[in-house]
Design a protein around this motif. Structure first.
Motif, mmCIF file in Angstrom:
data_model
loop_
_atom_site.group_PDB
_atom_site.id
_atom_site.type_symbol
_atom_site.label_atom_id
_atom_site.label_comp_id
_atom_site.label_asym_id
_atom_site.label_seq_id
_atom_site.Cartn_x
_atom_site.Cartn_y
_atom_site.Cartn_z
ATOM 1 N N SER A 25 6.903 -69.545 42.475
ATOM 2 C CA SER A 25 6.249 -70.726 42.389
ATOM 3 C C SER A 25 5.829 -70.510 43.945
ATOM 4 C CB SER A 25 6.515 -71.863 42.448
ATOM 5 O OG SER A 25 7.063 -71.525 40.595
ATOM 6 N N ASP A 26 5.980 -72.142 44.704
ATOM 7 C CA ASP A 26 5.333 -72.402 45.886
ATOM 8 C C ASP A 26 6.473 -72.518 46.754
ATOM 9 O OD1 ASP A 26 2.823 -72.468 45.331
ATOM 10 O OD2 ASP A 26 2.950 -74.488 44.780
ATOM 11 N N THR A 27 7.829 -72.184 46.285
ATOM 12 C CA THR A 27 8.892 -72.610 47.083
ATOM 13 C C THR A 27 9.767 -71.030 47.781
ATOM 14 O OG1 THR A 27 9.742 -73.908 45.492
ATOM 15 C CG2 THR A 27 11.751 -73.735 46.998
ATOM 16 N N GLU A 28 9.748 -71.192 48.814
ATOM 17 C CA GLU A 28 10.549 -69.950 49.771
ATOM 18 C C GLU A 28 11.880 -70.140 49.662
ATOM 19 O OE1 GLU A 28 11.031 -68.087 54.580
ATOM 20 O OE2 GLU A 28 9.855 -69.512 54.074
ATOM 21 N N VAL A 29 12.256 -68.854 48.535
ATOM 22 C CA VAL A 29 13.877 -68.718 48.302
ATOM 23 C C VAL A 29 14.778 -67.353 49.616
ATOM 24 C CG1 VAL A 29 13.285 -69.041 45.455
ATOM 25 C CG2 VAL A 29 13.744 -66.548 46.673
ATOM 26 N N ALA A 30 14.072 -66.784 50.085
ATOM 27 C CA ALA A 30 14.473 -66.618 51.270
ATOM 28 C C ALA A 30 13.876 -65.345 51.739
ATOM 29 C CB ALA A 30 14.965 -64.480 50.507
ATOM 30 N N ASP A 65 15.360 -55.299 53.021
ATOM 31 C CA ASP A 65 16.268 -55.169 51.601
ATOM 32 C C ASP A 65 16.832 -56.112 51.503
ATOM 33 O OD1 ASP A 65 18.716 -55.243 50.296
ATOM 34 O OD2 ASP A 65 19.498 -53.380 51.039
ATOM 35 N N VAL A 66 16.392 -57.520 51.063
ATOM 36 C CA VAL A 66 16.880 -58.811 50.770
ATOM 37 C C VAL A 66 17.323 -59.323 49.835
ATOM 38 C CG1 VAL A 66 15.691 -61.340 51.417
ATOM 39 C CG2 VAL A 66 14.655 -59.448 52.714
ATOM 40 N N SER A 67 18.677 -60.207 50.170
ATOM 41 C CA SER A 67 18.981 -60.035 48.787
ATOM 42 C C SER A 67 19.595 -61.943 48.729
ATOM 43 C CB SER A 67 21.200 -60.160 48.868
ATOM 44 O OG SER A 67 21.194 -58.515 48.930
#
Length: 83
Positions: free
Chosen positions: A24-29, A41-43
Motif C-alpha cells: 500500500s503506502d507503507t515502505e516495507v523494505a 535482491d531484497v529480503s
C-alpha cells in the motif's frame, strides 16, 4: 519474502539505483541495484496472507518520474525456514 529483479535508470547506468518496496503506502523494505548489472535482491519479513507489493527504482538525475515500477500480489502461507 525475497524480491529479486533488475531496475535501470539511464541516468544511473554506471551507478547503483535505490530500490524501495511498498505494501500500500507503507515502505516495507529497501535496497539498491548492483552497479555492474542493475540487479537487486531484497529480503524482508512478511506475515501469512495475500499482500500486494510495489517495487520502485527511484529516479536519479534528470526527470522526476521513477524509472522502474512493478506491482505483484503474493500469497504467503507457511512456516518460515532458513537455508
Amino acid at each position: 519474502m525475497r524480491v529479486r529483479g533488475t531496475a535501470v535508470d539511464p541516468d544511473a547506468a554506471t551507478d547503483s539505483a535505490r530500490i524501495e518496496i511498498y505494501q500500500s503506502d507503507t515502505e516495507v523494505a529497501s535496497g539498491s541495484t548492483q552497479a555492474s548489472d542493475q540487479r537487486f535482491d531484497v529480503s524482508f519479513q512478511a506475515p501469512d496472507g495475500s499482500h500486494t507489493y510495489t517495487v520502485r527504482a527511484l529516479n536519479v538525475g534528470e526527470g522526476t518520474k521513477d524509472t522502474s515500477v512493478a506491482t505483484a500480489t503474493i500469497a504467503v502461507n507457511g512456516t518460515p525456514s532458513a537455508r
